[in-house]
Design an enzyme around this catalytic site. Structure first.
Site, PDB file in Angstrom:
ATOM      1  N   GLY A   1       0.829  -1.194   0.000  1.00  0.00           N
ATOM      2  CA  GLY A   1       0.000   0.000   0.000  1.00  0.00           C
ATOM      3  C   GLY A   1       0.864   1.244   0.000  1.00  0.00           C
ATOM      4  CB  CYS A   2       0.303   4.689  -1.189  1.00  0.00           C
ATOM      5  SG  CYS A   2      -1.344   5.042  -0.549  1.00  0.00           S
ATOM      6  CD1 TRP A   3      -2.586   5.839   3.165  1.00  0.00           C
ATOM      7  CD2 TRP A   3      -1.062   7.269   3.960  1.00  0.00           C
ATOM      8  NE1 TRP A   3      -3.091   7.097   3.028  1.00  0.00           N
ATOM      9  CE2 TRP A   3      -2.183   7.995   3.503  1.00  0.00           C
ATOM     10  CE3 TRP A   3       0.013   7.968   4.499  1.00  0.00           C
ATOM     11  CZ2 TRP A   3      -2.258   9.392   3.570  1.00  0.00           C
ATOM     12  CZ3 TRP A   3      -0.049   9.354   4.569  1.00  0.00           C
ATOM     13  CH2 TRP A   3      -1.175  10.050   4.115  1.00  0.00           C
ATOM     14  N   PRO A   4       1.725   2.430   3.954  1.00  0.00           N
ATOM     15  CG  PRO A   4       0.685   0.359   4.218  1.00  0.00           C
ATOM     16  CD  PRO A   4       0.653   1.603   3.388  1.00  0.00           C
TER      17      PRO A   4
ATOM     18  CE1 TYR B   1       4.904   6.213  -0.110  1.00  0.00           C
ATOM     19  CE2 TYR B   1       6.149   7.417   1.533  1.00  0.00           C
ATOM     20  CZ  TYR B   1       5.142   6.536   1.210  1.00  0.00           C
ATOM     21  OH  TYR B   1       4.362   5.981   2.193  1.00  0.00           O
TER      22      TYR B   1
END
Length: 316
Positions: A115-118, A287
């Site tokens: 996932g993007c957040w993790p 990022y």
């Protein structure tokens, strides 16, 4: 040898970006299903079983359905949903997470795209937990901001319809049960999930994750230099890696801490800021949520699985 790649869900935000990145490759043949057949299980099954690698850009239930349609023993899978992020038999597709992770991805049949957040959270915490500087049972909080593209087509349409009137900073996940929490806990090495409060901003893409650390009650309080060294050592020497660690700096503010600073690249840049007198620190990652946070990570994983240059089709 030309690899046959099928993107199941190629019309979505992530699928479109992956297809765009792969379209010019001579070592890849992109298989495509007619729009009217995208919900035809027989047609999808044919494509999935004809592919060397299937990339699933679908909601969780649809991704599980796609996996169930693969009846051969050869099609490899990269799943961009949350369906298999912590499932047995699936390799986590954050290639820089550990020095052996790229090799694990190369050998895997089933890879779950992060996932993007993790990813920013894992990059901040896993090195510190592994080094023993932060205990696994440390109470962790996480916050950050992402562009509205992270919410998919409906959020993109909503924000673009509102234009300048859209909320510039909208916290969400306030029921404190975000779907990325199991992934953050598992791959950061934490005993418990962090308290996570994300936000979305009125811009298209790019993100910052922030992990504050109140260290005063630890039996041995690490310094900012020790935290920075552990993170830098963790990511040092990785061939074709896309995570870099900024120099330790005493700055009170840094203009490069812009969520859009690395847009259009597959890079992640990690920063450590600390006040040793107060026994406090914060680890920040910047990022592109559609690059390293989604389609870029998928293409990087595909390259590793195919034995291609990991940076192929990716802007550093």
């Amino acid at each position: 040898m030309v690899a046959r790649i099928f993107i199941d869900g190629e019309a979505g935000t992530t699928g479109l970006q992956i297809r765009e990145r792969l379209a010019v490759r001579r070592d890849i043949e992109l298989l495509s299903i007619a729009p009217e057949q995208r919900k035809d299980m027989s047609a999808r099954a044919d494509m999935l079983n004809s592919a060397d690698v299937a990339i699933l850009c679908l909601p969780d239930d649809a991704a599980k359905e796609s996996v169930s349609l693969i009846t051969n023993g050869t099609t490899r899978v990269i799943d961009a949903s949350t369906a298999y992020r912590v499932a047995d038999g699936w390799t986590y597709g954050f290639a820089e997470m550990d020095k052996g992770q790229s090799a694990a991805i190369a050998a895997a049949r089933f890879v779950t795209n992060p996932g993007c957040w993790p990813q920013g959270v894992i990059a901040a915490l896993r090195p510190l937990v592994a080094a023993g500087l932060v205990p696994a049972d440390f109470p962790v909080t996480v916050n950050g901001i992402s562009g509205y593209s992270g919410g998919g087509k409906s959020m993109i349409a909503d924000y673009e319809a509102q234009g300048d009137a859209a909320n510039v900073f909208l916290p969400y996940g306030l029921a404190l049960g975000h779907k990325h929490l199991p992934e953050m806990k598992t791959y950061s090495g934490l005993a418990d999930a962090p308290l996570f409060v994300p936000a979305v901003g009125n811009y298209y893409k790019g993100m910052i994750t922030s992990v504050p650390l109140n260290l005063a009650r630890l039996p041995k309080v690490p310094t900012g230099a020790e935290l920075h060294a552990a993170i830098a050592d963790h990511f040092a020497g990785q061939m074709k890696g896309f995570v870099e660690v900024a120099p330790l700096s005493p700055l009170d503010r840094a203009s490069e801490l812009n969520p859009q600073a690395l847009n259009g690249t597959n890079m992640m840049r990690v920063y450590v800021f600390a006040n040793d007198a107060r026994a406090q620190a914060v680890v920040i990652a910047v990022y592109d949520n559609l690059g390293k946070g989604a389609s870029g990570a998928a293409v990087q994983n595909l390259n590793i699985m195919l034995g291609a240059d990991p940076a192929e089709s990716l802007a550093a």
